[in-house]
Scaffold this motif. Sequence first.
Motif, PDB file in Angstrom:
ATOM      1  N   LEU A  41       1.007  -1.124   0.026  1.00 46.07           N
ATOM      2  CA  LEU A  41       0.226   0.029  -0.090  1.00 46.07           C
ATOM      3  C   LEU A  41       0.866   1.291  -0.014  1.00 46.07           C
ATOM      4  O   LEU A  41       2.063   1.089   0.158  1.00 46.07           O
ATOM      5  N   GLU A  43       2.673   4.610   1.346  1.00 46.35           N
ATOM      6  CA  GLU A  43       3.105   4.751   2.709  1.00 46.35           C
ATOM      7  C   GLU A  43       2.180   5.645   3.420  1.00 46.35           C
ATOM      8  O   GLU A  43       1.725   6.806   2.706  1.00 46.35           O
ATOM      9  N   PRO A  44       1.814   5.832   4.491  1.00 47.22           N
ATOM     10  CA  PRO A  44       1.010   6.675   5.104  1.00 47.22           C
ATOM     11  C   PRO A  44       1.240   8.193   5.188  1.00 47.22           C
ATOM     12  O   PRO A  44       2.596   8.678   5.290  1.00 47.22           O
ATOM     13  N   GLY A  45       0.207   9.178   4.613  1.00 49.44           N
ATOM     14  CA  GLY A  45       0.459  10.381   4.502  1.00 49.44           C
ATOM     15  C   GLY A  45       1.026  10.784   3.116  1.00 49.44           C
ATOM     16  O   GLY A  45       1.380  11.872   2.748  1.00 49.44           O
ATOM     17  N   TYR A  73      -3.425   7.845  -2.119  1.00 45.96           N
ATOM     18  CA  TYR A  73      -3.048   8.580  -0.860  1.00 45.96           C
ATOM     19  C   TYR A  73      -3.041   7.429   0.200  1.00 45.96           C
ATOM     20  O   TYR A  73      -3.811   6.506   0.430  1.00 45.96           O
ATOM     21  N   GLY A  74      -1.843   7.635   0.792  1.00 43.86           N
ATOM     22  CA  GLY A  74      -1.816   6.580   1.853  1.00 43.86           C
ATOM     23  C   GLY A  74      -2.479   7.132   3.254  1.00 43.86           C
ATOM     24  O   GLY A  74      -2.043   7.800   3.865  1.00 43.86           O
ATOM     25  N   ALA A  75      -3.639   6.641   3.396  1.00 41.04           N
ATOM     26  CA  ALA A  75      -4.439   7.101   4.547  1.00 41.04           C
ATOM     27  C   ALA A  75      -3.872   6.534   5.773  1.00 41.04           C
ATOM     28  O   ALA A  75      -3.891   7.545   6.814  1.00 41.04           O
ATOM     29  N   THR A  76      -3.675   5.426   5.989  1.00 43.21           N
ATOM     30  CA  THR A  76      -3.240   4.748   7.017  1.00 43.21           C
ATOM     31  C   THR A  76      -2.286   3.352   6.601  1.00 43.21           C
ATOM     32  O   THR A  76      -1.964   3.487   5.244  1.00 43.21           O
ATOM     33  N   ALA A  77      -1.365   3.055   7.100  1.00 46.35           N
ATOM     34  CA  ALA A  77      -0.592   2.214   6.575  1.00 46.35           C
ATOM     35  C   ALA A  77      -1.235   0.800   6.321  1.00 46.35           C
ATOM     36  O   ALA A  77      -0.718  -0.277   5.639  1.00 46.35           O
TER      37      ALA A  77
END
Lengths: 297, 154
Positions: A41, A43-45, A73-77
């Motif tokens: 996925l 990366e977060p942020g 967009y990486g919302a979370t990990a």
Amino acid sequence: MSSFCRFVLLGLFGISLLPACYPPPALAQENPYFVAYDHYLEEPGNLEIEYFSTFGTQRNGNNFHAYWAEFEYGATAWWTTELYLDGQTTFHDSTVFTGFRWENRFRPLRHEHWINPILYAEFENINGADKILKDVVGHDVEADKAGLNAEARAEREREFELKLILSSNVKGWNVSENIIAVKNIKNSPWEFGYALAASRPLALKASAKRCTLCRQNFVAGVEMYGGLGDRHSFGLHDTSHYLAPVLAWNLPSGWTLRISPGFGLNDNSHQFVMRWGVSREITGFGSMVSRLFGGRK
Amino acid sequence: MKAIAAALTVCVSFLAVSVLLAQSQNADKPTADAAPKYDPTLYAELQKAPEKARNRVNPLQNDPDAVAAGAILFQQHCAECHGDSAQGSRKAPSLLAPEVQKATPGTLFWLITNGVVRKKMPVWSKLPEAQRWQLVRYIQSLGAGAPESPAPKL
């Protein structure tokens, strides 16, 4: 094309150029796939902006150049969300915006396993002129794309798409299998499809010097995808299938270039599909936007 | 026209969700880019490495290029969150802490491979195994004070 359409398309083009002005680079170590997904996925942020093209040959019709922009967009990990904007140009016909897709991928397991599952859910609102061939399902065949844009775009396709993504790493190879189910929200049966892919960096160890043409920056592989019929007629008859070598080049500057010549495997498939794409990741996009709107400094 | 309006609506929604998520991520954090206070609980995940993983030996332990290669990889993939010198930031803890420096190579390899998904550290198994071992060598080289091979600025 109306001036409003031109304005919107120019705006989207401008947005896609933003990463070039934004300083922090991130070498994303991207996979080379165009159709298949692996289990990694965003990366977060981080926001990844991607542009892809598909040139396809068309028997009994005009060849086409379809394209799409992706905002990932990486919302979370464990959750990545992504917006697609699609368009196409059919030669000797016209250029049309064909719609949008909104996809989400979720990682249900905390740790790495022999096989890593990812759950995928997508809503798409496109018209019948869409030709990006991002996924081939049901009885999608070449003849579906032969019509004129003016007629094809009148057909609305509002669909939910679910995928089970299974992905493994074996001795430097990534092997991914995607099982696809699509449901048009009109009264249509579930349609099914598949995508299989394998890839490997050309070198597994990183070089001790920063370099652009090092073998570890290139990832090569192959993907195969096609339809599996629908709920009433599951199987391979009247389906199309493709085999495509893929190559990605992860540049140290943060850009990734991809290319893939694809070949139809039966008479229902486009004979030749050439794809290419460029992407760049913006690190810390979430924090940047937060600060822009008065978040913590 | 309707489709374009719908696309724009989705764009705006997407931006709004991004902002909300970013703000929620920052809500409990101190000043931006400042190294966090030392907090041993941040390193609890290291204790969860299975015995077998913990005992793995770094196959590149004697590779003379491993630290330099690891330094480049660190700048490319890790420095954004852990800081240019691995000192930590508001996003991720310091890798100079004793918990990290005293961990076995196998433990660090296991953590890099699996990430800490519930605490925003991504899975890094997308890097080939050899590159993860090179990263381990670099991180452990920081324990001696200055790195054996300073991380190049990209």
